[in-house]
Design a protein around this motif. Structure first.
Motif, mmCIF file in Angstrom:
data_model
loop_
_atom_site.group_PDB
_atom_site.id
_atom_site.type_symbol
_atom_site.label_atom_id
_atom_site.label_comp_id
_atom_site.label_asym_id
_atom_site.label_seq_id
_atom_site.Cartn_x
_atom_site.Cartn_y
_atom_site.Cartn_z
ATOM 1 N N MET A 44 0.825 -1.206 0.000
ATOM 2 C CA MET A 44 0.000 0.000 0.000
ATOM 3 C C MET A 44 0.859 1.255 0.000
ATOM 4 O O MET A 44 1.892 1.292 0.660
ATOM 5 C CB MET A 44 -0.879 0.029 1.257
ATOM 6 C CG MET A 44 -1.988 -0.979 1.212
ATOM 7 S SD MET A 44 -3.070 -0.772 2.616
ATOM 8 C CE MET A 44 -4.258 -2.057 2.254
ATOM 9 N N ALA A 45 0.373 2.262 -0.732
ATOM 10 C CA ALA A 45 1.047 3.563 -0.692
ATOM 11 C C ALA A 45 0.200 4.559 0.104
ATOM 12 O O ALA A 45 0.576 4.965 1.191
ATOM 13 C CB ALA A 45 1.309 4.063 -2.105
ATOM 14 N N CYS A 46 -0.995 4.907 -0.425
ATOM 15 C CA CYS A 46 -1.784 5.937 0.264
ATOM 16 C C CYS A 46 -2.620 5.364 1.408
ATOM 17 O O CYS A 46 -2.870 6.039 2.391
ATOM 18 C CB CYS A 46 -2.681 6.668 -0.734
ATOM 19 S SG CYS A 46 -4.049 5.669 -1.363
ATOM 20 N N GLY A 47 -3.125 4.138 1.246
ATOM 21 C CA GLY A 47 -3.970 3.519 2.279
ATOM 22 C C GLY A 47 -5.381 4.061 2.302
ATOM 23 O O GLY A 47 -6.190 3.686 3.154
ATOM 24 N N GLY B 174 -7.453 4.757 -0.773
ATOM 25 C CA GLY B 174 -8.299 4.629 -1.967
ATOM 26 C C GLY B 174 -7.898 5.486 -3.147
ATOM 27 O O GLY B 174 -8.606 5.517 -4.147
ATOM 28 N N VAL B 175 -6.778 6.191 -3.085
ATOM 29 C CA VAL B 175 -6.456 7.165 -4.129
ATOM 30 C C VAL B 175 -5.477 6.625 -5.174
ATOM 31 O O VAL B 175 -5.668 6.794 -6.376
ATOM 32 C CB VAL B 175 -5.874 8.459 -3.490
ATOM 33 C CG1 VAL B 175 -5.515 9.470 -4.561
ATOM 34 C CG2 VAL B 175 -6.868 9.048 -2.501
ATOM 35 N N CYS B 176 -4.413 5.940 -4.739
ATOM 36 C CA CYS B 176 -3.296 5.651 -5.652
ATOM 37 C C CYS B 176 -3.497 4.400 -6.508
ATOM 38 O O CYS B 176 -2.781 4.208 -7.486
ATOM 39 C CB CYS B 176 -1.998 5.520 -4.861
ATOM 40 S SG CYS B 176 -1.906 4.002 -3.876
ATOM 41 N N MET B 177 -4.427 3.547 -6.181
ATOM 42 C CA MET B 177 -4.690 2.278 -6.869
ATOM 43 C C MET B 177 -3.510 1.295 -6.768
ATOM 44 O O MET B 177 -3.407 0.346 -7.540
ATOM 45 C CB MET B 177 -5.036 2.506 -8.358
ATOM 46 C CG MET B 177 -6.174 3.464 -8.597
ATOM 47 S SD MET B 177 -7.708 2.943 -7.820
ATOM 48 C CE MET B 177 -8.303 1.764 -8.978
ATOM 49 N N GLY B 178 -2.637 1.522 -5.798
ATOM 50 C CA GLY B 178 -1.459 0.660 -5.660
ATOM 51 C C GLY B 178 -1.762 -0.692 -5.042
ATOM 52 O O GLY B 178 -0.909 -1.576 -5.051
ATOM 53 N N CYS B 179 -2.959 -0.861 -4.513
ATOM 54 C CA CYS B 179 -3.229 -2.063 -3.721
ATOM 55 C C CYS B 179 -4.294 -2.948 -4.358
ATOM 56 O O CYS B 179 -4.881 -3.771 -3.662
ATOM 57 C CB CYS B 179 -3.702 -1.639 -2.334
ATOM 58 S SG CYS B 179 -5.257 -0.725 -2.412
ATOM 59 N N CYS C 295 -7.301 -1.388 0.285
ATOM 60 C CA CYS C 295 -7.339 -0.422 1.401
ATOM 61 C C CYS C 295 -8.731 0.132 1.657
ATOM 62 O O CYS C 295 -9.116 0.286 2.805
ATOM 63 C CB CYS C 295 -6.352 0.719 1.166
ATOM 64 S SG CYS C 295 -6.757 1.773 -0.227
#
Ligand SMILES: Cc1cc2nc3c(=O)[nH]c(=O)nc-3n(C[C@H](O)[C@H](O)[C@H](O)COP(=O)(O)OP(=O)(O)OC[C@H]3O[C@@H](n4cnc5c(N)ncnc54)[C@H](O)[C@@H]3O)c2cc1C
Ligand code: FES
Length: 262
Positions: free
Chosen positions: A220-223, A225-230, A247
């Motif tokens: 996870m990056a932002c945790g 809901g914003v970055c779509m990394g997860c 997240c």
């Protein structure tokens, strides 16, 4: 809206080799948190490491929460160096909690290794709000890595142990131990642990028609809901999307919507 607060460390101790429990003073987070939610922890002020680290909320008290973590890399190693009285910046609570079981359903909690972290708080909530004492499966590679056994025993839960090497409980996997508790349509299974373990638990539940909720992990990056990394792949389209964010759509999902083969 999650809080972002400096929290004093009220207690911090090693509970198994490389595994720690930390109690944090954070009344605002504690007031809103539910089991299954998590926090993003700034393990050191400044830009290195750049990203906060996600940690499940283990137990919820009136004036704070505890976390239970395993040292994996730099972030958790830094975390393990903190002492009682120091402060950490914490964002939370984040994500969706475990749902309560429907009327008359028997809850079974399955924790693999450090994946047990969100389950003591869930057991407490099930007893308090659903009037059900859950059965527990605790699984780990070996005896010394079985966590929270005493906590569940104090709550008078029936605990079934499984270890890969047979050093405690049955020799086998969490999914094998789960079968001994007869999951079915009248139970609800809640699980957290490594992906292969949760996939095997999901398979047992699907075979026996037992509802199952899994708490997933992802980088996870932002945790928030914003970055779509997860994102992970779902079996169904949710709001026209096949990918779900661990997240903010999770981390707890009905196991049937996750594509476990992806
Ligand atoms: C919602 C959520 C809740 C979590 N709760 C807990 C918890 O209660 N206790 C706990 O010990 N850990 C938990 N984790 C995992 C924890 O966040 C990672 O172990 C931690 O971020 C690793 O940071 P690090 O800097 O020590 O390791 P890094 O140097 O970043 O990584 C070390 C190794 O761990 C792997 N890793 C890093 N982050 C994750 C991750 N998020 N999931 C899986 N593998 C990862 C890396 O790929 C690498 O192999 C949770 C993760 C999520 C997403
Ligand atoms: S971590 Fe950024 S969207 Fe999930």
């Amino acid at each position: 809206m999650p809080h972002v607060v400096d929290c004093e460390i009220k207690a911090h101790q090693e509970v198994a080799p490389g595994h720690y429990r930390m109690a944090l003073h954070c009344p605002g987070i504690a007031k809103e948190a539910l089991p299954g939610q998590f926090c993003m922890i700034e393990v050191r002020p400044g830009y290195h490491p750049f990203l906060r680290r996600p940690m499940s909320i283990e137990r919820i008290f009136r004036d704070g929460v505890s976390i239970l973590y395993k040292v994996e890399g730099e972030g958790t190693r830094l975390l393990s160096g903190y002492r009682t009285g120091q402060s950490l910046n914490v964002q939370g609570p984040l994500g969706k909690p475990f749902p309560l079981p429907g009327e008359g359903k028997r809850p079974i909690l399955v924790g693999g290794g450090i994946g047990v972290a969100p389950l003591p708080g869930l057991a407490e909530r099930l007893m308090r709000e659903a009037g059900r004492t859950p059965d527990i499966v605790l699984a780990a590679r070996t005896d010394s890595l079985l966590l929270c056994g005493k906590d569940f025993a104090q709550m008078r839960c029936r605990v079934v142990l499984a270890t890969d090497d047979g050093s405690a409980g049955m020799k086998g996997f969490a999914s094998d131990a789960l079968r001994t508790l007869n999951p079915g349509p009248d139970t609800v299974v809640y699980c957290c642990g490594p992906m292969p373990m949760m996939r095997a638990v999901h398979d047992v539940c699907a075979e026996l028609d037992a509802p199952c909720f899994a708490s997933l992990e992802a980088l996870m990056a932002c945790g928030d809901g914003v970055c779509m990394g997860c994102v992970v792949e779902a079996n169904v389209e949710i709001e026209a999307e096949r990918m779900v964010r661990v997240c903010s759509d999770g981390p707890v999902f009905d196991s049937r919507i996750i594509n476990w083969s992806a």
